[in-house]
Design a protein around this motif. Structure first.
Motif, mmCIF file in Angstrom:
data_model
loop_
_atom_site.group_PDB
_atom_site.id
_atom_site.type_symbol
_atom_site.label_atom_id
_atom_site.label_comp_id
_atom_site.label_asym_id
_atom_site.label_seq_id
_atom_site.Cartn_x
_atom_site.Cartn_y
_atom_site.Cartn_z
ATOM 1 N N VAL A 124 0.840 -1.208 0.000
ATOM 2 C CA VAL A 124 0.000 0.000 0.000
ATOM 3 C C VAL A 124 0.868 1.248 0.000
ATOM 4 C CG1 VAL A 124 -1.637 1.322 1.396
ATOM 5 C CG2 VAL A 124 -1.990 -1.111 1.064
ATOM 6 N N ALA A 125 1.905 1.275 0.810
ATOM 7 C CA ALA A 125 2.775 2.454 0.891
ATOM 8 C C ALA A 125 3.525 2.694 -0.416
ATOM 9 C CB ALA A 125 3.749 2.289 2.045
ATOM 10 N N VAL A 126 4.017 1.631 -1.032
ATOM 11 C CA VAL A 126 4.752 1.779 -2.296
ATOM 12 C C VAL A 126 3.829 2.285 -3.399
ATOM 13 C CG1 VAL A 126 5.908 0.461 -4.121
ATOM 14 C CG2 VAL A 126 6.551 0.120 -1.747
ATOM 15 N N ALA A 127 2.653 1.693 -3.522
ATOM 16 C CA ALA A 127 1.724 2.107 -4.580
ATOM 17 C C ALA A 127 1.223 3.522 -4.360
ATOM 18 C CB ALA A 127 0.547 1.141 -4.649
ATOM 19 N N SER A 128 0.951 3.897 -3.112
ATOM 20 C CA SER A 128 0.463 5.255 -2.871
ATOM 21 C C SER A 128 1.560 6.289 -3.107
ATOM 22 C CB SER A 128 -0.105 5.386 -1.456
ATOM 23 O OG SER A 128 0.904 5.181 -0.494
ATOM 24 N N GLY A 129 2.783 5.969 -2.754
ATOM 25 C CA GLY A 129 3.879 6.892 -3.042
ATOM 26 C C GLY A 129 4.093 7.070 -4.536
ATOM 27 N N LEU A 130 3.999 5.983 -5.285
ATOM 28 C CA LEU A 130 4.171 6.067 -6.736
ATOM 29 C C LEU A 130 3.020 6.845 -7.385
ATOM 30 C CD1 LEU A 130 5.886 5.158 -9.140
ATOM 31 C CD2 LEU A 130 4.471 3.112 -9.253
ATOM 32 N N ALA A 131 1.785 6.586 -6.964
ATOM 33 C CA ALA A 131 0.633 7.286 -7.534
ATOM 34 C C ALA A 131 0.682 8.782 -7.215
ATOM 35 C CB ALA A 131 -0.661 6.681 -7.020
ATOM 36 N N LEU A 132 1.059 9.118 -6.001
ATOM 37 C CA LEU A 132 1.160 10.534 -5.641
ATOM 38 C C LEU A 132 2.290 11.212 -6.408
ATOM 39 C CD1 LEU A 132 -0.074 12.685 -3.822
ATOM 40 C CD2 LEU A 132 1.615 12.071 -2.095
ATOM 41 N N SER A 133 3.382 10.505 -6.619
ATOM 42 C CA SER A 133 4.489 11.063 -7.408
ATOM 43 C C SER A 133 4.079 11.329 -8.849
ATOM 44 C CB SER A 133 5.684 10.114 -7.380
ATOM 45 O OG SER A 133 6.164 9.957 -6.082
ATOM 46 N N ILE A 134 3.315 10.438 -9.427
ATOM 47 C CA ILE A 134 2.861 10.619 -10.807
ATOM 48 C C ILE A 134 1.920 11.815 -10.903
ATOM 49 C CG2 ILE A 134 1.447 9.591 -12.627
ATOM 50 C CD1 ILE A 134 2.661 6.871 -11.773
ATOM 51 N N ALA A 135 0.980 11.926 -9.964
ATOM 52 C CA ALA A 135 0.047 13.055 -9.988
ATOM 53 C C ALA A 135 0.784 14.380 -9.828
ATOM 54 C CB ALA A 135 -1.005 12.895 -8.902
ATOM 55 N N LEU A 136 1.723 14.425 -8.907
ATOM 56 C CA LEU A 136 2.446 15.682 -8.689
ATOM 57 C C LEU A 136 3.458 15.969 -9.795
ATOM 58 C CD1 LEU A 136 2.729 15.765 -4.830
ATOM 59 C CD2 LEU A 136 1.065 16.835 -6.327
ATOM 60 N N LEU A 137 3.876 14.942 -10.533
ATOM 61 C CA LEU A 137 4.697 15.180 -11.722
ATOM 62 C C LEU A 137 3.876 15.928 -12.777
ATOM 63 C CD1 LEU A 137 7.287 14.636 -13.439
ATOM 64 C CD2 LEU A 137 6.091 12.597 -14.244
ATOM 65 N N PHE A 138 2.619 15.495 -12.982
ATOM 66 C CA PHE A 138 1.754 16.201 -13.935
ATOM 67 C C PHE A 138 1.486 17.638 -13.495
ATOM 68 C CE2 PHE A 138 -0.029 11.868 -15.177
ATOM 69 C CZ PHE A 138 0.811 11.784 -16.274
ATOM 70 N N VAL A 139 1.298 17.843 -12.194
ATOM 71 C CA VAL A 139 1.091 19.200 -11.673
ATOM 72 C C VAL A 139 2.339 20.049 -11.928
ATOM 73 C CG1 VAL A 139 0.804 20.533 -9.542
ATOM 74 C CG2 VAL A 139 -0.632 18.542 -9.977
ATOM 75 N N THR A 140 3.497 19.479 -11.673
ATOM 76 C CA THR A 140 4.745 20.221 -11.883
ATOM 77 C C THR A 140 4.964 20.542 -13.353
ATOM 78 O OG1 THR A 140 5.697 19.106 -9.967
ATOM 79 C CG2 THR A 140 7.233 20.172 -11.473
ATOM 80 N N LEU A 141 4.674 19.593 -14.236
ATOM 81 C CA LEU A 141 4.834 19.858 -15.666
ATOM 82 C C LEU A 141 3.904 20.973 -16.139
ATOM 83 C CD1 LEU A 141 5.262 16.236 -17.073
ATOM 84 C CD2 LEU A 141 7.017 18.000 -16.792
ATOM 85 N N ARG A 142 2.658 20.989 -15.657
ATOM 86 C CA ARG A 142 1.740 22.068 -16.012
ATOM 87 C C ARG A 142 2.232 23.403 -15.459
ATOM 88 N NH1 ARG A 142 -3.885 22.418 -16.682
ATOM 89 N NH2 ARG A 142 -3.620 20.563 -17.938
ATOM 90 N N TRP A 143 2.763 23.369 -14.234
ATOM 91 C CA TRP A 143 3.262 24.586 -13.597
ATOM 92 C C TRP A 143 4.452 25.157 -14.369
ATOM 93 C CZ3 TRP A 143 6.464 24.626 -8.507
ATOM 94 C CH2 TRP A 143 6.567 25.923 -8.027
ATOM 95 N N VAL A 144 5.347 24.276 -14.804
ATOM 96 C CA VAL A 144 6.511 24.727 -15.557
ATOM 97 C C VAL A 144 6.095 25.257 -16.928
ATOM 98 C CG1 VAL A 144 8.612 23.897 -16.692
ATOM 99 C CG2 VAL A 144 8.148 23.265 -14.335
#
Length: 133
Positions: A105-125
């Protein structure tokens, strides 16, 4: 410093399970004077099946919550909320339940949150506008 007069008290016997059973093979004569090394085992080992179960269940959890979002901001907020809930479940599982599932659960949630925040960062940049406000 004064020298001790008299004999030293005898050492306490080793704890139960420290010495090998009587029918254990004897070590080579080179190491016969040394006590055997203790064997330590993990009381609740993390195995592959519970880990993969936690990984699969959390992946389904994030797919369901991620599909509720209609824009990048709503997708990111749904993912953040799902990650907080997943981390609470992982903490509860680590303390009271199966630690293998908690790790999945911890590994999957960390990976999913990283992917979502990667998209947020790409939009921000790309737009110089923070998409979560």
């Amino acid at each position: 410093m004064a020298d001790r007069r008299g004999s030293w008290p005898a050492a306490l016997p080793p704890p139960p399970g420290y010495l090998p059973p009587r029918n254990a093979p004897q070590p080579s004569p080179q190491f016969a004077a040394m006590p055997p090394r203790p064997t330590y085992r993990e009381p609740h080992p993390v195995t592959a099946a519970p880990f993969l179960t936690g990984l699969a269940a959390t992946t389904a959890w994030f797919v369901l919550f991620g599909s509720l979002g209609s824009s990048l901001a709503s997708y990111a907020w749904w993912t953040i909320g799902a990650a907080l809930a997943a981390w609470a479940v992982a903490l509860l599982l680590a303390v009271l339940g199966d630690r293998g599932v908690a790790v999945g659960v911890a590994v999957a949630s960390g990976l999913a949150l990283s992917i979502a925040l990667l998209f947020v960062t790409l939009r921000w940049v790309a737009t110089y506008d923070w998409p979560l406000w």
